[in-house]
Design a protein around this motif. Structure first.
Motif, PDB file in Angstrom:
ATOM      1  N   GLY A  78     -52.801  57.187 -34.486  1.00 13.44           N
ATOM      2  CA  GLY A  78     -52.236  57.499 -35.797  1.00 13.44           C
ATOM      3  C   GLY A  78     -52.595  58.889 -36.291  1.00 13.44           C
ATOM      4  N   THR A  79     -52.817  59.812 -35.354  1.00 12.47           N
ATOM      5  CA  THR A  79     -53.175  61.177 -35.755  1.00 12.47           C
ATOM      6  C   THR A  79     -52.106  62.209 -35.398  1.00 12.47           C
ATOM      7  OG1 THR A  79     -54.319  61.641 -33.665  1.00 12.47           O
ATOM      8  CG2 THR A  79     -55.648  60.681 -35.453  1.00 12.47           C
ATOM      9  N   LYS A  80     -51.137  61.842 -34.562  1.00  9.70           N
ATOM     10  CA  LYS A  80     -50.120  62.818 -34.169  1.00  9.70           C
ATOM     11  C   LYS A  80     -49.161  63.087 -35.325  1.00  9.70           C
ATOM     12  CE  LYS A  80     -50.094  61.919 -29.183  1.00  9.70           C
ATOM     13  NZ  LYS A  80     -49.289  61.467 -28.044  1.00  9.70           N
ATOM     14  N   ALA A  81     -48.694  64.309 -35.398  1.00 10.73           N
ATOM     15  CA  ALA A  81     -47.772  64.701 -36.466  1.00 10.73           C
ATOM     16  C   ALA A  81     -46.514  63.838 -36.418  1.00 10.73           C
ATOM     17  CB  ALA A  81     -47.394  66.172 -36.319  1.00 10.73           C
ATOM     18  N   GLY A  82     -46.130  63.322 -37.574  1.00 10.04           N
ATOM     19  CA  GLY A  82     -44.958  62.474 -37.662  1.00 10.04           C
ATOM     20  C   GLY A  82     -45.199  61.037 -37.244  1.00 10.04           C
ATOM     21  N   GLN A  83     -46.446  60.720 -36.851  1.00  8.36           N
ATOM     22  CA  GLN A  83     -46.785  59.354 -36.429  1.00  8.36           C
ATOM     23  C   GLN A  83     -48.079  58.885 -37.097  1.00  8.36           C
ATOM     24  OE1 GLN A  83     -46.097  58.385 -32.176  1.00  8.36           O
ATOM     25  NE2 GLN A  83     -45.736  60.562 -31.910  1.00  8.36           N
ATOM     26  N   GLU A  84     -48.316  59.361 -38.304  1.00  5.00           N
ATOM     27  CA  GLU A  84     -49.580  59.074 -38.976  1.00  5.00           C
ATOM     28  C   GLU A  84     -49.648  57.669 -39.576  1.00  5.00           C
ATOM     29  OE1 GLU A  84     -48.509  63.469 -39.763  1.00  5.00           O
ATOM     30  OE2 GLU A  84     -47.476  61.539 -39.771  1.00  5.00           O
ATOM     31  N   THR A  85     -48.510  57.013 -39.716  1.00  2.00           N
ATOM     32  CA  THR A  85     -48.494  55.658 -40.269  1.00  2.00           C
ATOM     33  C   THR A  85     -48.058  54.695 -39.171  1.00  2.00           C
ATOM     34  OG1 THR A  85     -47.874  56.564 -42.412  1.00  2.00           O
ATOM     35  CG2 THR A  85     -47.607  54.194 -42.128  1.00  2.00           C
ATOM     36  N   VAL A  86     -48.969  53.817 -38.781  1.00  2.00           N
ATOM     37  CA  VAL A  86     -48.693  52.871 -37.702  1.00  2.00           C
ATOM     38  C   VAL A  86     -48.270  51.543 -38.316  1.00  2.00           C
ATOM     39  CG1 VAL A  86     -49.586  51.771 -35.623  1.00  2.00           C
ATOM     40  CG2 VAL A  86     -50.482  54.012 -36.318  1.00  2.00           C
ATOM     41  N   LEU A  87     -47.110  51.076 -37.902  1.00  2.31           N
ATOM     42  CA  LEU A  87     -46.556  49.843 -38.447  1.00  2.31           C
ATOM     43  C   LEU A  87     -46.608  48.719 -37.429  1.00  2.31           C
ATOM     44  CD1 LEU A  87     -43.287  51.195 -40.133  1.00  2.31           C
ATOM     45  CD2 LEU A  87     -45.577  50.951 -41.141  1.00  2.31           C
ATOM     46  N   ALA A  88     -46.988  47.529 -37.905  1.00  2.00           N
ATOM     47  CA  ALA A  88     -46.802  46.289 -37.157  1.00  2.00           C
ATOM     48  C   ALA A  88     -45.566  45.636 -37.756  1.00  2.00           C
ATOM     49  CB  ALA A  88     -48.020  45.385 -37.301  1.00  2.00           C
ATOM     50  N   VAL A  89     -44.524  45.527 -36.967  1.00  2.00           N
ATOM     51  CA  VAL A  89     -43.260  44.971 -37.449  1.00  2.00           C
ATOM     52  C   VAL A  89     -43.100  43.589 -36.829  1.00  2.00           C
ATOM     53  CG1 VAL A  89     -40.773  45.328 -37.683  1.00  2.00           C
ATOM     54  CG2 VAL A  89     -42.315  47.309 -37.546  1.00  2.00           C
ATOM     55  N   GLU A  90     -43.124  42.589 -37.687  1.00  2.00           N
ATOM     56  CA  GLU A  90     -42.951  41.218 -37.215  1.00  2.00           C
ATOM     57  C   GLU A  90     -41.452  40.926 -37.220  1.00  2.00           C
ATOM     58  OE1 GLU A  90     -44.901  36.852 -38.146  1.00  2.00           O
ATOM     59  OE2 GLU A  90     -45.397  38.556 -39.426  1.00  2.00           O
ATOM     60  N   ILE A  91     -40.933  40.588 -36.042  1.00  2.73           N
ATOM     61  CA  ILE A  91     -39.494  40.307 -35.934  1.00  2.73           C
ATOM     62  C   ILE A  91     -39.293  38.901 -35.381  1.00  2.73           C
ATOM     63  CG2 ILE A  91     -38.900  42.743 -35.636  1.00  2.73           C
ATOM     64  CD1 ILE A  91     -38.463  42.202 -32.638  1.00  2.73           C
ATOM     65  N   SER A  92     -38.100  38.379 -35.587  1.00  2.00           N
ATOM     66  CA  SER A  92     -37.812  37.026 -35.107  1.00  2.00           C
ATOM     67  C   SER A  92     -37.759  37.010 -33.581  1.00  2.00           C
ATOM     68  CB  SER A  92     -36.488  36.530 -35.677  1.00  2.00           C
ATOM     69  OG  SER A  92     -35.403  37.211 -35.068  1.00  2.00           O
ATOM     70  N   ARG A  93     -38.242  35.928 -33.019  1.00  2.00           N
ATOM     71  CA  ARG A  93     -38.154  35.777 -31.568  1.00  2.00           C
ATOM     72  C   ARG A  93     -36.702  35.702 -31.128  1.00  2.00           C
ATOM     73  NH1 ARG A  93     -43.164  32.386 -29.063  1.00  2.00           N
ATOM     74  NH2 ARG A  93     -41.707  32.309 -27.324  1.00  2.00           N
ATOM     75  N   ASP A  94     -35.859  35.097 -31.950  1.00  2.00           N
ATOM     76  CA  ASP A  94     -34.434  35.033 -31.610  1.00  2.00           C
ATOM     77  C   ASP A  94     -33.869  36.445 -31.425  1.00  2.00           C
ATOM     78  OD1 ASP A  94     -34.433  32.290 -31.706  1.00  2.00           O
ATOM     79  OD2 ASP A  94     -33.515  32.161 -33.693  1.00  2.00           O
TER      80      ASP A  94
END
Length: 197
Positions: A63-79
């Protein structure tokens, strides 16, 4: 421990799977606040989702690279995830899997998703001898991801920084305990069987 050469490993429940992405704060933090990707998020370009937390750490430099400072965990449907796997094409030509390069290029152009296998990473972000999935979404798949599949979006930047701090301190056991619990995705191989292994 003998890991399969290619296997989807992810944090998942009976109905969802967690994938990771990293963005600049204006996109990432807005997505967390709104629980969905904001208007500034580009729906017309390919987006790559990664079920492996450590591969995401490698990609975004904790989470230190420029443009990638915010790391998201995206929970998506298995379907949704499984739809993406069933409609995928390999991201590169493989002799013996595709009849010829032209056929692969036609498949790639039509496919809304693409599969790429990259070396999994250890806590020092060094490559391991087995590979983890990256899934590229384009066109219809991007819209479905943003509008239908996404269940929740969390900011895991603090977790990324905390794990990295333990690694830098040489506390690898503590760092390991903090990692998301990723397990093999049971139907992964079957869902990707049309790709020829």
């Amino acid at each position: 421990m003998n890991e399969p050469q290619r296997e989807i490993r992810a944090a998942h429940t009976e109905s969802t799977i967690t994938v990771y992405q990293a963005y600049a704060p204006e996109i990432g933090l807005a997505a967390v606040r709104e629980g969905r990707f904001p208007a500034a998020w580009k729906r017309d370009r390919m987006t790559w989702i990664k079920p492996s937390f450590l591969w995401m750490m490698y990609r975004c430099g904790w989470g230190t690279k420029a443009g990638q400072e915010t790391v998201l965990a995206v929970e998506i449907s298995r379907d949704g995830f499984e739809w993406a796997l069933r409609h995928a094409c390999l991201s590169s030509y493989v002799r013996g899997v595709h009849p010829d390069q032209a056929t692969w290029q036609r498949q790639l152009k039509r496919a809304p998703t693409r599969v790429q296998w990259d070396p999994e990473r250890d806590l020092h972000l060094r490559p391991l001898p087995y590979r983890s999935l990256q899934l590229g979404l384009s066109g219809e798949a991007v819209r479905r991801y943003a509008d239908e599949w996404t269940v929740a979006i969390r900011d895991v930047t603090p977790l990324a920084h905390a794990v990295h701090a333990q690694v830098k301190a040489g506390q690898l056991d503590a760092a390991t305990r903090m990692l998301p619990k990723e397990q093999p995705y049971a139907d992964g191989a079957e869902l990707l069987s049309h790709l020829g292994g």
